[in-house]
Write an enzyme that holds these catalytic residues in place. Structure first.
Site, PDB file in Angstrom:
ATOM      1  N   LYS A   1       0.852  -1.197   0.000  1.00 35.90           N
ATOM      2  CA  LYS A   1       0.000   0.000   0.000  1.00 35.90           C
ATOM      3  C   LYS A   1       0.881   1.239   0.000  1.00 35.90           C
ATOM      4  O   LYS A   1       1.481   1.604   1.011  1.00 35.90           O
ATOM      5  CB  LYS A   1      -0.927   0.037   1.223  1.00 35.90           C
ATOM      6  CG  LYS A   1      -2.024   1.093   1.004  1.00 35.90           C
ATOM      7  CD  LYS A   1      -2.660   1.580   2.262  1.00 35.90           C
ATOM      8  CE  LYS A   1      -1.911   2.678   2.955  1.00 35.90           C
ATOM      9  NZ  LYS A   1      -1.707   3.898   2.150  1.00 35.90           N
TER      10      LYS A   1
ATOM     11  N   GLU B   1       9.942   1.904  10.135  1.00 36.87           N
ATOM     12  CA  GLU B   1      10.966   2.858   9.679  1.00 36.87           C
ATOM     13  C   GLU B   1      10.345   4.235   9.809  1.00 36.87           C
ATOM     14  O   GLU B   1       9.503   4.624   8.991  1.00 36.87           O
ATOM     15  CB  GLU B   1      11.334   2.576   8.211  1.00 36.87           C
ATOM     16  CG  GLU B   1      12.212   1.370   8.006  1.00 36.87           C
ATOM     17  CD  GLU B   1      13.648   1.600   8.451  1.00 36.87           C
ATOM     18  OE1 GLU B   1      14.029   2.757   8.707  1.00 36.87           O
ATOM     19  OE2 GLU B   1      14.388   0.606   8.559  1.00 36.87           O
TER      20      GLU B   1
ATOM     21  N   CYS C   1      13.681  11.272   5.715  1.00 33.89           N
ATOM     22  CA  CYS C   1      13.748  10.832   7.116  1.00 33.89           C
ATOM     23  C   CYS C   1      15.162  10.955   7.681  1.00 33.89           C
ATOM     24  O   CYS C   1      15.351  11.252   8.842  1.00 33.89           O
ATOM     25  CB  CYS C   1      13.282   9.391   7.220  1.00 33.89           C
ATOM     26  SG  CYS C   1      14.236   8.267   6.160  1.00 33.89           S
TER      27      CYS C   1
ATOM     28  N   GLU D   1      10.553  16.975  13.950  1.00 35.04           N
ATOM     29  CA  GLU D   1      10.813  16.649  12.543  1.00 35.04           C
ATOM     30  C   GLU D   1       9.931  17.540  11.673  1.00 35.04           C
ATOM     31  O   GLU D   1       8.704  17.530  11.797  1.00 35.04           O
ATOM     32  CB  GLU D   1      10.492  15.184  12.246  1.00 35.04           C
ATOM     33  CG  GLU D   1      10.847  14.822  10.807  1.00 35.04           C
ATOM     34  CD  GLU D   1      10.414  13.418  10.398  1.00 35.04           C
ATOM     35  OE1 GLU D   1       9.307  13.002  10.768  1.00 35.04           O
ATOM     36  OE2 GLU D   1      11.195  12.764   9.678  1.00 35.04           O
TER      37      GLU D   1
HETATM   38  P1  NAD Z   1       2.349   8.809   7.410  1.00 37.78           P
HETATM   39  O1  NAD Z   1       2.629   8.140   8.693  1.00 37.78           O
HETATM   40  O2  NAD Z   1       1.373   9.916   7.387  1.00 37.78           O
HETATM   41  O3  NAD Z   1       1.813   7.740   6.321  1.00 37.78           O
HETATM   42  C1  NAD Z   1       2.579   6.623   5.966  1.00 37.78           C
HETATM   43  C2  NAD Z   1       1.653   5.542   5.421  1.00 37.78           C
HETATM   44  O4  NAD Z   1       0.793   5.082   6.462  1.00 37.78           O
HETATM   45  C3  NAD Z   1       0.744   5.996   4.283  1.00 37.78           C
HETATM   46  O5  NAD Z   1       0.710   4.971   3.312  1.00 37.78           O
HETATM   47  C4  NAD Z   1      -0.591   6.162   4.968  1.00 37.78           C
HETATM   48  O6  NAD Z   1      -1.701   6.025   4.103  1.00 37.78           O
HETATM   49  C5  NAD Z   1      -0.543   5.045   5.985  1.00 37.78           C
HETATM   50  N1  NAD Z   1      -1.431   5.210   7.140  1.00 37.78           N
HETATM   51  C6  NAD Z   1      -1.867   6.359   7.694  1.00 37.78           C
HETATM   52  N2  NAD Z   1      -2.638   6.088   8.775  1.00 37.78           N
HETATM   53  C7  NAD Z   1      -2.669   4.742   8.896  1.00 37.78           C
HETATM   54  C8  NAD Z   1      -3.291   3.854   9.811  1.00 37.78           C
HETATM   55  N3  NAD Z   1      -4.030   4.304  10.832  1.00 37.78           N
HETATM   56  N4  NAD Z   1      -3.105   2.530   9.653  1.00 37.78           N
HETATM   57  C9  NAD Z   1      -2.347   2.057   8.644  1.00 37.78           C
HETATM   58  N5  NAD Z   1      -1.751   2.848   7.725  1.00 37.78           N
HETATM   59  C10 NAD Z   1      -1.900   4.184   7.855  1.00 37.78           C
HETATM   60  O7  NAD Z   1       3.759   9.280   6.834  1.00 37.78           O
HETATM   61  P2  NAD Z   1       4.072  10.160   5.529  1.00 37.78           P
HETATM   62  O8  NAD Z   1       3.620  11.557   5.761  1.00 37.78           O
HETATM   63  O9  NAD Z   1       3.626   9.451   4.300  1.00 37.78           O
HETATM   64  O10 NAD Z   1       5.664  10.102   5.502  1.00 37.78           O
HETATM   65  C11 NAD Z   1       6.476  10.957   6.240  1.00 37.78           C
HETATM   66  C12 NAD Z   1       7.073  10.272   7.452  1.00 37.78           C
HETATM   67  O11 NAD Z   1       7.701   9.050   7.065  1.00 37.78           O
HETATM   68  C13 NAD Z   1       8.160  11.098   8.100  1.00 37.78           C
HETATM   69  O12 NAD Z   1       8.021  11.039   9.499  1.00 37.78           O
HETATM   70  C14 NAD Z   1       9.438  10.419   7.651  1.00 37.78           C
HETATM   71  O13 NAD Z   1      10.539  10.629   8.499  1.00 37.78           O
HETATM   72  C15 NAD Z   1       9.021   8.986   7.622  1.00 37.78           C
HETATM   73  N6  NAD Z   1       9.901   8.199   6.743  1.00 37.78           N
HETATM   74  C16 NAD Z   1      10.761   7.296   7.320  1.00 37.78           C
HETATM   75  C17 NAD Z   1      11.647   6.567   6.519  1.00 37.78           C
HETATM   76  C18 NAD Z   1      12.627   5.594   7.117  1.00 37.78           C
HETATM   77  O14 NAD Z   1      13.187   4.790   6.366  1.00 37.78           O
HETATM   78  N7  NAD Z   1      12.887   5.616   8.408  1.00 37.78           N
HETATM   79  C19 NAD Z   1      11.642   6.764   5.137  1.00 37.78           C
HETATM   80  C20 NAD Z   1      10.746   7.694   4.593  1.00 37.78           C
HETATM   81  C21 NAD Z   1       9.884   8.402   5.404  1.00 37.78           C
END
Ligand code: NAD
Length: 499
Positions: A187, A261, A297, A398
Site C-alpha cells: 500500500k 521505519e 527521514c 521533525e
Molecule cells: P504517514 O505516517 O502519514 O503515512 C505513511 C503511510 O501510512 C501511508 O501509506 C498512509 O496512508 C498510511 N497510514 C496512515 N494512517 C494509517 C493507519 N491508521 N493505519 C495504517 N496505515 C496508515 O507518513 P508520511 O507523511 O507518508 O511520511 C512521512 C514520514 O515518514 C516522516 O516522518 C518520515 O521521516 C518517515 N519516513 C521514514 C523513513 C525511514 O526509512 N525511516 C523513510 C521515509 C519516510
C-alpha cells in the site's frame, strides 16, 4: 503552468490512462468503486483519480496472496532470483515512465527520480546475490545429536509506505519480503499513487498472479492490512504517530511482527578540525533538497557546528542554498521541486513561522521563490535557521521539508548531550579529522545509522533503521531478509550406531 504542456508530456499520458489496483494478477477498481484524487504539486492542479482500496479489497488481496505464496516459496531463492532478473528488465524498459510519474505526481525533480529507479534496479540485482547462500546454523551438540536452525517465510506480508520516494520505496522496500518467499500486499502513500500502480502493471507480467499486489488507498486500507488476522508480518515506513498506532492496532488482531521505519531529527556535528569544504557539501547534500525537497527521514536537519568555524559555516551553507533553483519538478534547470501537498506545505510554513516567532535567526529562505503564489504549486525556498536553541520547535521536531536548523557549540560533552536530547534516533554524523574523536563520538550518539565525514548516503548491505522512537528493525541488509522469515530450531536424535 499546466501539467499538460510540452514540457510535461507525462501529464497527457496520466490523464488518458486508467490506473487500477493489482489483486491476484488482475487489474481492477476498488470493490466499492471508491477513488482518490492525486495532484501535481508543481502546479497545484488535479492530475487524475485512482482506485481507493478498502477492507474488501484487502480481504481479496489476502486470499490471492495466500493462494499464490506456497508455490512462490517452493521455487526457492534460485527460482525467485530468475523472476527478479525479469523484474529488473521490465522496470528498465519502463524506467523513464516511472521516473516521469514520480516527477509529476510526487514533485521529485526528473533527474532525481531517474536516480531512484537506478538505485531500485541495483537493489533488484543485489538481493539474490546477498541471500543466495544465506542459511541457518548448526549448534554444537553431543555425539548422536544434531541441532540446527532454518528459516521459513511468514506467508503474506503487508507493506505500508511513506510518500517521499514513491517508485523507489514501492520497489526496494518490497524486495526482501519477496526474495524470502513471501507474497506481498503493497500500500503506497495516497499522495503519490501513480508510480506504484504503474509498477503493478509491470509486475503483473513478471510475478505469478497473487505474489505481488498493489492497493492504493489511505488510512482505511492501511488499517485493514494491519488488522487482518492472517497477515502476520507488517513492514511500515512513515511517521512516528502512525507507527505507534500501527503497533497498537496490529496487536488487536493477532501476535504480529511489525517493523517500523520512522522519522528523524538527525544531528550533524562539525568539529573545528573538519575538512570544511567536505562538511559544507555534506550539510547541503545530506538534506536531500534536490531529491525530495528535504522531505527525507535521514536528513541532517539539526547541525551543530563548533564556535570557531560557525559563522563561516553558516554563510557558506547559506550561499549554497541561495544558488538553488526551485522550480517545477519536470523543468530542465531545477535543483529542488515542490513539497508534496498543499497541506504539507502549510505545515512546513507553520514551522517557519514558529522559528521566526521563537527567535531563531532566519539566514535564508522561509519564503516562496520569486514572489510566486501558493496557487502555482507548493514551493518553498531552501531555508536555514541559525542560532537555534533546543527549546525551539525547529530545533526539536521533525519538519520533513527543506528547513535546516544550526547552532554553535564549544564543549564536546555538551554537543553530544544536545544531539541525544530527543526521542528520535535515526541517523547522525560526525565531522572531524581526528580518528579517536570520530569513534568516541560515533559510539555515544543514540542513532541507528552514523556517518563519519559523510552524510545522507545509504551503503546498501549495511543495516539501516532507527533507534529510540525512530523505529524498530533494520532494512537494506541480511538483517532485513531474516526479519521476513520465521526462525525454526530442529533437534535430531540419531539413535542408530551407523558407521
Ligand atoms: P504517514 O505516517 O502519514 O503515512 C505513511 C503511510 O501510512 C501511508 O501509506 C498512509 O496512508 C498510511 N497510514 C496512515 N494512517 C494509517 C493507519 N491508521 N493505519 C495504517 N496505515 C496508515 O507518513 P508520511 O507523511 O507518508 O511520511 C512521512 C514520514 O515518514 C516522516 O516522518 C518520515 O521521516 C518517515 N519516513 C521514514 C523513513 C525511514 O526509512 N525511516 C523513510 C521515509 C519516510
Amino acid at each position: 503552468m499546466s501539467a499538460t504542456t510540452a514540457a510535461d508530456p507525462i501529464g497527457t499520458y496520466v490523464r488518458g490512462h486508467a490506473f487500477k489496483l493489482l489483486i491476484g494478477g488482475e487489474l481492477c477498481d476498488a470493490a466499492d468503486g471508491a477513488t482518490l484524487q492525486t495532484v501535481d504539486p508543481s502546479t497545484g492542479e488535479a492530475l487524475t483519480s485512482v482506485p481507493s482500496a478498502g477492507a474488501q479489497d484487502v480481504a481479496r488481496a489476502y486470499e490471492a496472496a495466500a493462494a499464490a505464496q506456497p508455490d512462490w516459496e517452493d521455487i526457492g531463492v534460485e527460482g525467485r532470483s530468475e523472476v527478479f532478473s525479469r523484474l529488473a528488465a521490465a522496470i528498465q524498459a519502463n524506467e523513464e515512465r516511472l521516473a516521469a510519474l514520480d516527477a509529476v505526481d510526487g514533485g521529485l525533480p526528473l533527474a532525481a527520480a531517474r536516480v531512484d529507479i537506478k538505485i531500485s534496479l541495483a537493489n533488484i540485482r543485489d538481493w539474490p546475490t546477498l541471500v543466495r547462500w544465506h542459511g541457518g546454523r548448526t549448534i554444537p551438540a553431543s555425539p548422536g545429536n544434531l541441532h540446527y536452525t532454518s528459516y521459513r517465510p511468514y506467508g503474506v506480508v503487508g507493506k505500508i509506505l511513506a510518500y517521499n520516494h514513491p517508485a523507489m520505496f514501492a520497489i526496494t522496500r518490497t524486495l526482501a519480503a519477496l526474495i524470502a518467499g513471501n507474497a506481498v500486499i503493497l500500500k503506497p502513500a495516497p499522495q503519490v499513487p501513480l508510480s506504484a500502480l504503474a509498477l503493478g502493471e509491470i509486475a503483473r507480467d513478471v510475478f505469478p498472479p497473487g505474489v505481488f499486489n498493489v492497493l492504493t488507498g489511505g488510512a482505511e486500507a492501511g488499517d485493514a492490512i494491519v488488522t487482518h488476522p492472517a497477515i502476520k508480518r507488517i513492514g511500515f515506513t512513515g511517521s512516528v504517530p502512525t507507527g505507534l498506532k500501527i503497533q497498537q492496532r496490529a496487536a488487536t488482531a493477532a501476535v504480529k511482527h511489525v517493523s517500523l521505519e520512522l522519522g528523524g531529527k538527525n544531528p550533524m556535528i562539525v568539529f573545528p578540525d573538519a575538512d570544511l569544504d567536505a562538511a559544507v557539501d555534506g550539510a547541503v547534500s545530506g538534506m536531500n533538497f534536490g531529491v525530495c525537497a528535504g522531505q527525507s527521514c535521514g536528513s541532517n536537519s539539526r547541525n551543530y557546528v563548533h564556535g570557531e568555524i560557525y559563522d563561516d559555516f553558516v554563510s557558506r551553507v547559506a550561499e549554497r542554498l541561495e544558488a538553488m533553483r526551485v522550480a517545477p519538478a519536470y523543468a530542465d534547470d531545477v535543483d529542488m521541486g515542490p513539497l508534496v501537498t498543499r497541506e504539507h506545505y502549510q505545515r512546513v510554513m507553520g514551522f517557519v513561522r514558529s522559528g521566526n516567532e521563537e527567535g531563531a535567526r532566519l539566514v535564508t529562505g522561509g519564503d516562496r521563490p520569486n514572489g510566486s503564489t501558493e496557487d502555482g504549486g507548493f514551493f518553498l525556498r531552501p531555508t536555514l535557521f541559525a542560532d537555534v536553541s533546543p527549546a525551539m520547535r525547529v530545533g526539536r521536531e521533525e519538519i520533513f521539508g527543506p528547513v535546516m536548523a544550526m547552532a554553535s557549540w564549544d564543549q564536546t560533552e555538551e554537543v553530544i548531550a544536545a544531539a541525544n536530547d530527543t526521542e528520535l534516533g535515526l541517523t547522525a554524523s560526525v565531522w572531524t579529522q581526528d580518528l579517536t574523536t570520530a569513534h568516541r563520538v560515533a559510539s555515544r550518539l543514540q542513532a541507528g545509522y552514523v556517518w563519519v565525514n559523510d552524510t545522507g548516503r545509504h551503503y546498501w548491505g549495511t543495516p539501516f533503521g532507527g533507534a529510540k522512537n525512530s523505529g524498530l528493525g533494520r532494512e537494506e541488509s541480511t538483517e532485513e531478509y531474516e526479519s521476513y522469515m520465521e526462525l525454526k530450531a530442529v533437534h535430531v536424535i540419531l539413535r542408530g550406531r551407523g558407521g
